[in-house]
Write a protein that holds these residues in place. Structure first.
Motif, PDB file in Angstrom:
ATOM      1  N   GLY A  83      39.821  78.360 -65.735  1.00 50.75           N
ATOM      2  CA  GLY A  83      39.588  77.360 -66.767  1.00 50.75           C
ATOM      3  C   GLY A  83      38.327  77.559 -67.598  1.00 50.75           C
ATOM      4  N   PHE A  84      37.836  78.802 -67.656  1.00 51.71           N
ATOM      5  CA  PHE A  84      36.631  79.079 -68.440  1.00 51.71           C
ATOM      6  C   PHE A  84      36.997  79.743 -69.764  1.00 51.71           C
ATOM      7  N   GLU A  85      36.070  79.649 -70.706  1.00 50.62           N
ATOM      8  CA  GLU A  85      36.301  80.131 -72.063  1.00 50.62           C
ATOM      9  C   GLU A  85      36.204  81.655 -72.172  1.00 50.62           C
ATOM     10  N   LYS A  86      35.219  82.231 -71.494  1.00 47.57           N
ATOM     11  CA  LYS A  86      34.977  83.662 -71.640  1.00 47.57           C
ATOM     12  C   LYS A  86      34.362  84.213 -70.357  1.00 47.57           C
ATOM     13  N   GLY A  87      34.543  85.524 -70.117  1.00 45.25           N
ATOM     14  CA  GLY A  87      33.998  86.144 -68.915  1.00 45.25           C
ATOM     15  C   GLY A  87      33.500  87.550 -69.174  1.00 45.25           C
ATOM     16  N   VAL A  88      32.702  88.035 -68.233  1.00 41.44           N
ATOM     17  CA  VAL A  88      32.223  89.416 -68.306  1.00 41.44           C
ATOM     18  C   VAL A  88      32.188  89.991 -66.895  1.00 41.44           C
ATOM     19  N   ILE A  89      32.669  91.235 -66.749  1.00 38.22           N
ATOM     20  CA  ILE A  89      32.639  91.936 -65.467  1.00 38.22           C
ATOM     21  C   ILE A  89      31.264  92.579 -65.296  1.00 38.22           C
ATOM     22  N   VAL A  90      30.748  92.533 -64.071  1.00 39.94           N
ATOM     23  CA  VAL A  90      29.435  93.102 -63.760  1.00 39.94           C
ATOM     24  C   VAL A  90      29.584  94.006 -62.530  1.00 39.94           C
ATOM     25  N   GLY A 228      38.625  91.994 -51.664  1.00 41.48           N
ATOM     26  CA  GLY A 228      38.830  93.307 -51.053  1.00 41.48           C
ATOM     27  C   GLY A 228      38.531  94.495 -51.943  1.00 41.48           C
ATOM     28  N   SER A 229      37.584  94.342 -52.877  1.00 43.88           N
ATOM     29  CA  SER A 229      37.252  95.427 -53.793  1.00 43.88           C
ATOM     30  C   SER A 229      35.740  95.539 -53.912  1.00 43.88           C
ATOM     31  N   TYR A 230      35.232  95.801 -55.125  1.00 45.94           N
ATOM     32  CA  TYR A 230      33.787  95.862 -55.348  1.00 45.94           C
ATOM     33  C   TYR A 230      33.483  95.529 -56.797  1.00 45.94           C
ATOM     34  N   GLY A 231      32.443  94.758 -57.005  1.00 44.98           N
ATOM     35  CA  GLY A 231      32.061  94.350 -58.348  1.00 44.98           C
ATOM     36  C   GLY A 231      31.872  92.846 -58.401  1.00 44.98           C
ATOM     37  N   ALA A 232      31.728  92.306 -59.613  1.00 46.18           N
ATOM     38  CA  ALA A 232      31.515  90.870 -59.782  1.00 46.18           C
ATOM     39  C   ALA A 232      31.911  90.448 -61.187  1.00 46.18           C
ATOM     40  N   TYR A 233      31.869  89.141 -61.420  1.00 43.72           N
ATOM     41  CA  TYR A 233      32.178  88.613 -62.745  1.00 43.72           C
ATOM     42  C   TYR A 233      31.362  87.354 -62.982  1.00 43.72           C
ATOM     43  N   ILE A 234      31.139  87.066 -64.246  1.00 40.74           N
ATOM     44  CA  ILE A 234      30.470  85.831 -64.662  1.00 40.74           C
ATOM     45  C   ILE A 234      31.389  85.141 -65.657  1.00 40.74           C
ATOM     46  N   LEU A 235      31.637  83.853 -65.443  1.00 39.58           N
ATOM     47  CA  LEU A 235      32.481  83.069 -66.336  1.00 39.58           C
ATOM     48  C   LEU A 235      31.652  81.928 -66.921  1.00 39.58           C
ATOM     49  N   GLY A 236      31.868  81.633 -68.192  1.00 38.01           N
ATOM     50  CA  GLY A 236      31.127  80.544 -68.825  1.00 38.01           C
ATOM     51  C   GLY A 236      31.679  80.253 -70.210  1.00 38.01           C
ATOM     52  N   SER A 237      30.900  79.542 -70.987  1.00 31.56           N
ATOM     53  CA  SER A 237      31.290  79.272 -72.374  1.00 31.56           C
ATOM     54  C   SER A 237      31.150  80.560 -73.182  1.00 31.56           C
ATOM     55  N   LYS A 238      31.772  80.588 -74.351  1.00 33.42           N
ATOM     56  CA  LYS A 238      31.710  81.758 -75.229  1.00 33.42           C
ATOM     57  C   LYS A 238      30.255  82.105 -75.569  1.00 33.42           C
ATOM     58  N   SER A 239      29.454  81.102 -75.878  1.00 33.08           N
ATOM     59  CA  SER A 239      28.071  81.365 -76.285  1.00 33.08           C
ATOM     60  C   SER A 239      27.241  81.909 -75.124  1.00 33.08           C
ATOM     61  N   ILE A 240      27.471  81.413 -73.910  1.00 32.49           N
ATOM     62  CA  ILE A 240      26.704  81.891 -72.749  1.00 32.49           C
ATOM     63  C   ILE A 240      27.041  83.348 -72.453  1.00 32.49           C
ATOM     64  N   ILE A 241      28.326  83.689 -72.446  1.00 38.43           N
ATOM     65  CA  ILE A 241      28.723  85.063 -72.140  1.00 38.43           C
ATOM     66  C   ILE A 241      28.243  86.021 -73.235  1.00 38.43           C
ATOM     67  N   PHE A 243      25.637  85.565 -75.103  1.00 39.32           N
ATOM     68  CA  PHE A 243      24.191  85.660 -74.943  1.00 39.32           C
ATOM     69  C   PHE A 243      23.848  86.673 -73.843  1.00 39.32           C
ATOM     70  N   LEU A 244      24.568  86.620 -72.728  1.00 37.96           N
ATOM     71  CA  LEU A 244      24.337  87.567 -71.634  1.00 37.96           C
ATOM     72  C   LEU A 244      24.589  89.004 -72.094  1.00 37.96           C
ATOM     73  N   GLN A 245      25.636  89.189 -72.874  1.00 47.23           N
ATOM     74  CA  GLN A 245      25.934  90.528 -73.411  1.00 47.23           C
ATOM     75  C   GLN A 245      24.776  91.081 -74.246  1.00 47.23           C
ATOM     76  N   ASN A 246      24.009  90.195 -74.812  1.00 51.03           N
ATOM     77  CA  ASN A 246      22.919  90.614 -75.701  1.00 51.03           C
ATOM     78  C   ASN A 246      21.539  90.556 -75.060  1.00 51.03           C
ATOM     79  N   ARG A 247      21.415  89.894 -73.895  1.00 56.63           N
ATOM     80  CA  ARG A 247      20.106  89.724 -73.276  1.00 56.63           C
ATOM     81  C   ARG A 247      20.010  90.182 -71.822  1.00 56.63           C
ATOM     82  N   ALA A 248      21.122  90.218 -71.107  1.00 56.44           N
ATOM     83  CA  ALA A 248      21.073  90.541 -69.675  1.00 56.44           C
ATOM     84  C   ALA A 248      20.966  92.050 -69.463  1.00 56.44           C
ATOM     85  N   LYS A 249      19.844  92.503 -68.959  1.00 58.35           N
ATOM     86  CA  LYS A 249      19.585  93.941 -68.822  1.00 58.35           C
ATOM     87  C   LYS A 249      20.599  94.677 -67.940  1.00 58.35           C
TER      88      LYS A 249
END
Length: 367
Positions: A83-90, A228-241, A243-249
């Motif tokens: 039920g989130f607007e946008k996500g990014v795999i990490v 059962g795999s490896y990795g992570a994800y972050i889900l949030g509003s469009k603006s938060i995701i 912003f992370l794409q542009n600021r999260a090192k």
């Protein structure tokens, strides 16, 4: 150079080492809650999915040309079911916490973080000005509200909690979600140990409390546990995701997550959605065994048994290994007092789980 410090660690029975355990041991130690790490059908589906791609390695950062349709498809499914607007795999949960906390808490903002939050989040908080970080008592909504009220910060308020806490198995209190709304705070929820384990749809703490997703909600989940795999994800509003794409090192400067691990996470998520009723029932049955045999009323599959003796906890672990069971012997600094950490994984036969519980109970009683 470090021999003296290592000797101190050894004398206190806190020394850690990497071990390749006997594959015949029954695994009651890992975070593979649903047993999907051994699911060959999901592995083969993920392999075929990657094989259809015109390249098999991410090659570069997601912001260069490492972002693929495999990443994108998984992100869209995660958003849809949660039920989130946008996500990014990490690349990992550790990187996800560094990304969120270091990037989202800007100058003038204040982070309110649970004292038992994962080490990656605590480390990330050290990257901030110490005046920006306020730690509140574990899962204590009253202490949190007092500190929110007393804060003189004129910037954003950011609260960081876990859905299920990795060592205690405690579930985050619903009141904390309500406080985030009341005080107009961003709420970071680390669902590493709750996604795939609790809730009507087995999707985690938001699902468990049937919380309507708001713009201030941020969900992080990992693929290395129930999925059962490896990795992570972050889900949030469009603006938060964005912003992370542009600021999260870690997002900007890390190679994109593995295509195979992402594809496997995608297949695991589909499996969990399809089999949620069966999974819920198996989890319920295992927790009933834990209640009956250990007297622990847990809502998560993490079962901590207090031993409070570093030497004894290692002895109990070794005896259990000799009996065919592998459990965690967790010591400081991960926990304040030594515990046996038993994971009531649903791929373990009921008779074997009962046997392990009885052994732990007897061994701990004889300390």
């Amino acid at each position: 150079m470090y021999e003296k410090e290592l000797e101190i660690i050894k004398k206190s029975n806190r020394f850690r080492s990497r071990v390749v355990f006997d594959q015949n041991l029954l695994d009651l130690a890992s975070n593979d809650y649903l047993g999907l790490a051994q699911n060959k059908k999901l592995f083969k589906k993920a392999y075929k999915r990657v094989l259809k791609n015109h390249y098999f390695s991410p090659k570069a950062s997601m912001l260069v040309n490492g972002y693929s349709k495999i990443h994108q498809k998984f992100e869209k499914l995660l958003c849809k079911v949660n039920g989130f607007e946008k996500g990014v795999i990490v690349g990992s949960g550790f990187l996800a916490n560094i990304s969120m906390i270091e990037a989202l808490v800007r100058k003038g903002d204040t982070l309110f973080i649970d004292e038992d939050y994962h080490a990656s989040g605590i480390l990330a908080s050290k990257l901030l000005d110490s005046k920006q970080v306020i730690t509140f008592l574990h899962n204590d909504e009253k202490d949190l509200e007092k500190k929110l009220k007393d804060s003189s910060s004129k910037g954003r308020k950011v609260i960081a909690i876990e859905g299920v806490y990795s060592m205690s198995g405690n579930l985050a209190k619903k009141e904390i979600f309500e406080l985030a709304k009341k005080y107009d705070s961003l709420l970071i929820v680390d669902e590493a140990h709750s996604s795939g384990v609790i809730g009507e749809n087995v999707l985690g703490i938001f699902d468990y409390y049937k919380i309507k997703i708001e713009k201030n909600h941020i969900k992080m989940g990992t693929l290395g546990k129930a999925y059962g795999s490896y990795g992570a994800y972050i889900l949030g509003s469009k603006s938060i995701i964005e912003f992370l794409q542009n600021r999260a090192k870690p997002i900007i400067y890390s190679t994109a997550p593995s295509l195979f691990d992402t594809a496997l996470g995608y297949e695991s998520l589909k499996y969990i959605i399809r089999n949620k009723k069966v999974l819920r029932q198996k989890i319920k049955q295992n927790l009933s065994i834990i209640q009956s045999y250990l007297g622990i009323n847990s809502r998560s599959l993490i079962i901590p048994i207090l031993v409070d003796d570093n030497k004894k906890v290692l002895e109990i672990q070794n005896i259990l290994k000799n009996k065919g069971f592998l459990v965690g012997a967790i010591r400081q600094p991960t926990v304040k007092k030594a515990i046996i950490r038993l994971i009531a994984k649903i791929d373990i036969e009921h008779d074997e789980l009962k046997k392990a519980c009885n052994l732990i109970k007897d061994l701990n009683a004889n300390k």
